[in-house]
Design a protein around this motif. Structure first.
Motif, mmCIF file in Angstrom:
data_model
loop_
_atom_site.group_PDB
_atom_site.id
_atom_site.type_symbol
_atom_site.label_atom_id
_atom_site.label_comp_id
_atom_site.label_asym_id
_atom_site.label_seq_id
_atom_site.Cartn_x
_atom_site.Cartn_y
_atom_site.Cartn_z
ATOM 1 N N UNK A 181 0.814 -1.221 0.000
ATOM 2 C CA UNK A 181 0.000 0.000 0.000
ATOM 3 C C UNK A 181 0.842 1.264 0.000
ATOM 4 N N UNK A 182 2.094 1.183 0.475
ATOM 5 C CA UNK A 182 2.869 2.411 0.680
ATOM 6 C C UNK A 182 4.208 2.426 -0.061
ATOM 7 N N UNK A 183 5.017 1.364 0.109
ATOM 8 C CA UNK A 183 6.331 1.286 -0.529
ATOM 9 C C UNK A 183 7.239 2.453 -0.137
ATOM 10 N N UNK A 184 7.070 2.955 1.064
ATOM 11 C CA UNK A 184 7.921 4.034 1.555
ATOM 12 C C UNK A 184 7.841 4.081 3.079
ATOM 13 N N UNK A 185 8.803 4.792 3.696
ATOM 14 C CA UNK A 185 8.784 4.935 5.146
ATOM 15 C C UNK A 185 7.600 5.794 5.551
ATOM 16 N N UNK A 186 6.810 5.314 6.508
ATOM 17 C CA UNK A 186 5.623 6.029 6.970
ATOM 18 C C UNK A 186 5.565 5.957 8.493
ATOM 19 N N UNK A 187 5.281 7.078 9.136
ATOM 20 C CA UNK A 187 5.122 7.104 10.592
ATOM 21 C C UNK A 187 3.804 6.443 10.977
ATOM 22 N N UNK A 188 3.745 5.766 12.121
ATOM 23 C CA UNK A 188 2.527 5.025 12.503
ATOM 24 C C UNK A 188 1.347 5.890 12.901
ATOM 25 N N UNK A 189 1.578 7.077 13.445
ATOM 26 C CA UNK A 189 0.498 7.978 13.879
ATOM 27 C C UNK A 189 -0.443 7.320 14.890
ATOM 28 N N UNK A 190 0.062 6.376 15.647
ATOM 29 C CA UNK A 190 -0.725 5.761 16.719
ATOM 30 C C UNK A 190 0.226 4.936 17.575
#
Length: 391
Positions: A294-303
């Motif tokens: 879904x992302x294929x990149x670094x993403x912060x969890x935000x939870x």
């Protein structure tokens, strides 16, 4: 040594709300190094005095940190895990130092005052950026190097702390700053246009409302005048775009993705399902989504809870819940005013943890540590033994 530890701890707490404003090139935030000095001074105080104070919740928190350290051996991103281990270690030292150094109610209140004064610095820098047109994103403002969402919760936590101080001692030379802070925080959070942060402000102001009968008639009259003034000035001072964005809060909660957060959380729970027991390693959430379709990149969890579940599995999540449950048990046994104070601060913290990944933020461990310190200060446990473990 006790005075040195207290002074460094006061300075550390003072820097927390504006820590990103002053960055040392190549080294990071000033608060990080003040915190290290405060931790070392606390250890020196314990060694020289021979008095070690612990609560079982500190041991629970230490277990959580040790599990994070062990996760290095199965981490999918060892470098990220190593960085998180160092963060958790320093944060636990801060968490424990508050309990060791703050032995009475007066010391606790002074540390609360340090946080509120630091929040004034963050709010002032935000207002300065607004006046000079320095936006974070379009028509959203924050203190330098702060995310608007993070800053809104940093300021929201200060509201119950400031009002509590205003109620406790009207002869304090700083009492006017405490009285004015809730309205300042409200106006500044409007500038951030942070929708989740507005809920944090609402909880803080609810504490003001619920404790309003305790205020003197002079304070009640003052608040009435200030509230009327704020209602008349804020709409004309805050950009219309901020109000427009804040007005979408309920629609976003009911039918939106919360700025793609719901998709991130769903991906995080998928990662948890793949490694449910011990997770992928502390601090590796972003790395797990680099390979997620879904992302294929670094993403912060935000939870916070999704992050811990994915990174440290059900074991880490259980350890975190034990830590939080112990803190809740402490403030529920406090006198009514303090129970309401820390209940409000804890609820604001939980809102922040639901919208942001605050497991590594100093404000999280500050609130948890202050609950234990205040609990101990209100219920002293005298003992002739050099080892003191309040129950």
């Amino acid at each position: 040594m006790a005075q040195l530890a207290y002074g460094l701890l006061w300075l550390y707490v003072f820097t927390l709300p504006w820590e990103n404003v002053l960055l040392i090139p190549g080294l990071g935030t000033l608060s990080r190094y003040v915190g290290i000095l405060a931790a070392l001074a606390t250890v020196a105080y314990v060694l020289t005095s021979g008095r070690l104070r612990l609560h079982w919740v500190h041991l629970s928190g230490l277990g959580f940190v040790l599990l994070a350290a062990m996760s290095y051996f199965w981490s999918i991103a060892p470098q990220d895990t190593l960085e998180r281990i160092l963060q958790y270690g320093l944060l636990w030292m801060f968490f424990w130092a508050l309990f060791v150094v703050l032995e009475d109610d007066t010391a606790v209140r002074r540390i609360l005052g340090a946080y509120v004064l630091g929040a004034y610095v963050a709010a002032g820098n935000t207002i300065y950026n607004f006046l000079t047109g320095s936006e974070v994103v379009y028509q959203r403002y924050a203190a330098a190097n702060f995310d608007p969402g993070d800053l809104s919760f940093v300021l929201s936590i200060g509201i119950p702390l400031a009002w509590y101080l205003a109620l406790r001692d009207e002869k304090d030379p700083l009492v006017w700053l405490y009285r004015l802070y809730p309205l300042l925080a409200l106006g500044t959070v409007f500038l951030t246009a942070a929708r989740a942060g507005l809920l944090g402000v609402a909880v803080g102001l609810l504490f003001v409302v619920l404790t309003f009968p305790r205020a003197s008639w002079k304070l009640k009259a003052l608040v009435g005048v200030l509230a009327a003034l704020a209602l008349s000035l804020i709409p004309s001072l805050i950009p219309p775009e901020s109000f427009s964005r804040l007005a979408t809060l309920f629609d976003e909660v009911s039918s939106g993705t919360l700025n793609d957060r719901t998709n991130i959380w769903a991906a995080g729970w998928q990662v948890f399902g793949e490694r449910p027991v011990l997770g992928t390693g502390a601090g590796t959430f972003g790395a797990t989504l680099e390979s997620h379709p879904w992302f294929r990149q670094w993403v912060a969890p935000h939870n916070l809870f999704v992050a811990i579940a994915a990174e440290m599995g059900v074991v880490g999540l259980a350890g975190l819940l034990l830590l939080l449950g112990g803190v809740v048990a402490c403030f529920l046994s406090m006198p009514p005013l303090e129970r309401l104070l820390w209940g409000s601060a804890f609820l604001i913290l939980m809102l922040a943890c639901m919208a942001q990944n605050w497991e590594w933020r100093k404000q999280t461990w500050f609130v948890l540590g202050m609950v234990l310190a205040h609990y101990s200060a209100l219920r002293p446990c005298p003992s002739s033994s050099p080892l003191r473990r309040p129950i």
